[in-house]
Write an enzyme that holds these catalytic residues in place. Sequence first.
Site, PDB file in Angstrom:
ATOM      1  N   HIS A   1       0.862  -1.183   0.000  1.00 25.50           N
ATOM      2  CA  HIS A   1       0.000   0.000   0.000  1.00 25.50           C
ATOM      3  C   HIS A   1       0.906   1.243   0.000  1.00 25.50           C
ATOM      4  O   HIS A   1       2.005   1.199   0.543  1.00 25.50           O
ATOM      5  CB  HIS A   1      -0.840  -0.047   1.284  1.00 25.50           C
ATOM      6  CG  HIS A   1      -1.918   0.978   1.388  1.00 25.50           C
ATOM      7  ND1 HIS A   1      -1.681   2.280   1.764  1.00 25.50           N
ATOM      8  CD2 HIS A   1      -3.253   0.890   1.184  1.00 25.50           C
ATOM      9  CE1 HIS A   1      -2.822   2.945   1.791  1.00 25.50           C
ATOM     10  NE2 HIS A   1      -3.797   2.121   1.442  1.00 25.50           N
TER      11      HIS A   1
ATOM     12  N   ASP B   1       2.892  -4.217   8.152  1.00 20.88           N
ATOM     13  CA  ASP B   1       1.677  -3.445   7.925  1.00 20.88           C
ATOM     14  C   ASP B   1       0.505  -4.408   8.106  1.00 20.88           C
ATOM     15  O   ASP B   1       0.197  -5.196   7.223  1.00 20.88           O
ATOM     16  CB  ASP B   1       1.719  -2.854   6.512  1.00 20.88           C
ATOM     17  CG  ASP B   1       0.386  -2.258   6.082  1.00 20.88           C
ATOM     18  OD1 ASP B   1      -0.598  -2.350   6.850  1.00 20.88           O
ATOM     19  OD2 ASP B   1       0.330  -1.700   4.975  1.00 20.88           O
TER      20      ASP B   1
ATOM     21  N   GLN C   1      -4.709  -4.891   7.027  1.00 20.80           N
ATOM     22  CA  GLN C   1      -5.717  -5.819   6.492  1.00 20.80           C
ATOM     23  C   GLN C   1      -5.746  -7.142   7.247  1.00 20.80           C
ATOM     24  O   GLN C   1      -6.588  -7.988   6.968  1.00 20.80           O
ATOM     25  CB  GLN C   1      -5.448  -6.096   5.008  1.00 20.80           C
ATOM     26  CG  GLN C   1      -5.637  -4.894   4.114  1.00 20.80           C
ATOM     27  CD  GLN C   1      -7.085  -4.435   4.048  1.00 20.80           C
ATOM     28  OE1 GLN C   1      -8.009  -5.200   4.305  1.00 20.80           O
ATOM     29  NE2 GLN C   1      -7.290  -3.192   3.711  1.00 20.80           N
TER      30      GLN C   1
ATOM     31  N   LYS D   1     -10.766  -0.590  10.137  1.00 25.61           N
ATOM     32  CA  LYS D   1     -10.921  -1.761   9.266  1.00 25.61           C
ATOM     33  C   LYS D   1     -11.339  -2.989  10.078  1.00 25.61           C
ATOM     34  O   LYS D   1     -11.573  -4.054   9.526  1.00 25.61           O
ATOM     35  CB  LYS D   1      -9.617  -2.040   8.533  1.00 25.61           C
ATOM     36  CG  LYS D   1      -9.281  -0.933   7.529  1.00 25.61           C
ATOM     37  CD  LYS D   1      -8.034  -1.271   6.761  1.00 25.61           C
ATOM     38  CE  LYS D   1      -7.460  -0.061   6.063  1.00 25.61           C
ATOM     39  NZ  LYS D   1      -8.138   0.252   4.798  1.00 25.61           N
TER      40      LYS D   1
ATOM     41  N   CYS E   1      -4.687   2.444  -3.736  1.00 24.46           N
ATOM     42  CA  CYS E   1      -3.428   2.949  -3.137  1.00 24.46           C
ATOM     43  C   CYS E   1      -2.279   1.979  -3.356  1.00 24.46           C
ATOM     44  O   CYS E   1      -1.399   1.832  -2.496  1.00 24.46           O
ATOM     45  CB  CYS E   1      -3.594   3.266  -1.646  1.00 24.46           C
ATOM     46  SG  CYS E   1      -4.745   4.579  -1.313  1.00 24.46           S
TER      47      CYS E   1
HETATM   48  N1  PMP Z   1      -1.918  -0.672   4.554  1.00 27.24           N
HETATM   49  C1  PMP Z   1      -2.862  -1.387   3.981  1.00 27.24           C
HETATM   50  C2  PMP Z   1      -2.557  -2.758   3.471  1.00 27.24           C
HETATM   51  C3  PMP Z   1      -4.153  -0.857   3.872  1.00 27.24           C
HETATM   52  O1  PMP Z   1      -5.127  -1.571   3.299  1.00 27.24           O
HETATM   53  C4  PMP Z   1      -4.412   0.443   4.363  1.00 27.24           C
HETATM   54  C5  PMP Z   1      -5.780   1.079   4.247  1.00 27.24           C
HETATM   55  N2  PMP Z   1      -6.337   1.009   2.950  1.00 27.24           N
HETATM   56  C6  PMP Z   1      -3.374   1.128   4.973  1.00 27.24           C
HETATM   57  C7  PMP Z   1      -2.147   0.548   5.055  1.00 27.24           C
HETATM   58  C8  PMP Z   1      -3.563   2.507   5.542  1.00 27.24           C
HETATM   59  O2  PMP Z   1      -4.437   2.457   6.623  1.00 27.24           O
HETATM   60  P1  PMP Z   1      -5.115   3.787   7.172  1.00 27.24           P
HETATM   61  O3  PMP Z   1      -5.719   4.485   6.003  1.00 27.24           O
HETATM   62  O4  PMP Z   1      -6.144   3.282   8.127  1.00 27.24           O
HETATM   63  O5  PMP Z   1      -4.056   4.567   7.836  1.00 27.24           O
END
Ligand code: PMP
Length: 408
Positions: free
Chosen positions: A124, A202, A205, A228, A366
Amino acid sequence: RPLYDVARIRADFPILATQVRGKPLVYLDNAASSQKPRQVLDAERAVYETGYANVHRGVHYLSEKATQGYEAARETVRAWINAASTNEIVFTRGTTESINLVAHCWGRANLRAGDEILITHLEHHSNIVPWQMIAETTGARLVVAPVDDRGEVDQDAFDRLISSRRVKVMAVAHVSNALGTILPVRRMIEAAHKVGAIAVIDGAQALPHLAVDVQALDADFYAMSSHKAYGPTGFGVLYGKLPLLKAMPPWQGGGDMIETVTFEKTTYAEPPAKFEAGTPHIVGAIGFAAALDYIAGIGVGAIAAHEHDLTAYAHERLCEINRLKIIGEARDKAGVVSFTIDGIHPHDIGTILDQQGVAVRTGHHCTQPLMVRFGVPATARASFGMYNTRDEVDALVDGLRKVVKFMG
Ligand code: PMP
């Protein structure tokens, strides 16, 4: 058959009973953010109605009560991920802030010109950009492990890259948001430690879909978002091993993160306070703990099995749609199905599905470099949560038939 009563769970989520565009809502955008059960909404409301004040500073009743709730949430999170101590649980705004905190605080103190930061091609943006930013200021280099056609990280290539002995940080997703791939993080962390690198995971998910044990994984840092995992937005967690947190410089400066302040010199509080400057998201913490309690009441294992069934069923049924191609067919996969339909832009897929009440995400998720890797500008993505049903997968498939009819 699901391992729990999905209808009863659905009844806990007020939004799932609503209609959108005159159709019953079919919410398949859980990887972007999940909906909230009444138990979380009630917990947040109860704080504001009966137990709200600023934390850590007051001797009065409400401040003590809010502080108790806030610190109890820290213990709930600690137990959830099996951290050794609540001092290793730093509250943040979410995964993005958690990763930026590590990149900035740990990176600034430890990275030098010529050092390598190893990530993967499926990350991401929030696990790419913070590392690029710190690479720019320190002279370190970003190195990217390739992803194969199934959407799995090529482990041979990964092993070669990590053994360069210049790698100081390995930062990888536990689960890919765009493809659903579950990465073999245990073995990747072990490989990182063999070369003396730290491992940053990270977990955005992973949290709602897998049991996470940071000690069993031996992760050095693990980043999470509440929103999430059925909790409030604007709240997240950074787990960090205590010796690393102690050795790192602080994040933001301000109240609550200090021990003593004079104009000549400030000394800092111990972790986690050292990384929590300012009035925190008190209600977010308490709401997140309520979400974890709610998940615990069903069981992560049961939820994972249910989502696995939905994912397999979706794979099976989506194959009925002409010219539909699933992007990412990892052998170990969480509840995400990304796809394209030849000749139809994903944006049009999303728009026509929306008219039928079906919420999916379309775009690059993203993960722009990953889209380039698969030669697509974007995908449509259905992602499942604990409350989704096979009927909703059927609704998705019916919706896609209409997409093909209108556009194809
Ligand atoms: N890493 C991953 C794999 C994600 O799916 C996301 C959220 N789409 C993020 C990081 C970022 O998380 P947040 O927007 O809650 O800070």
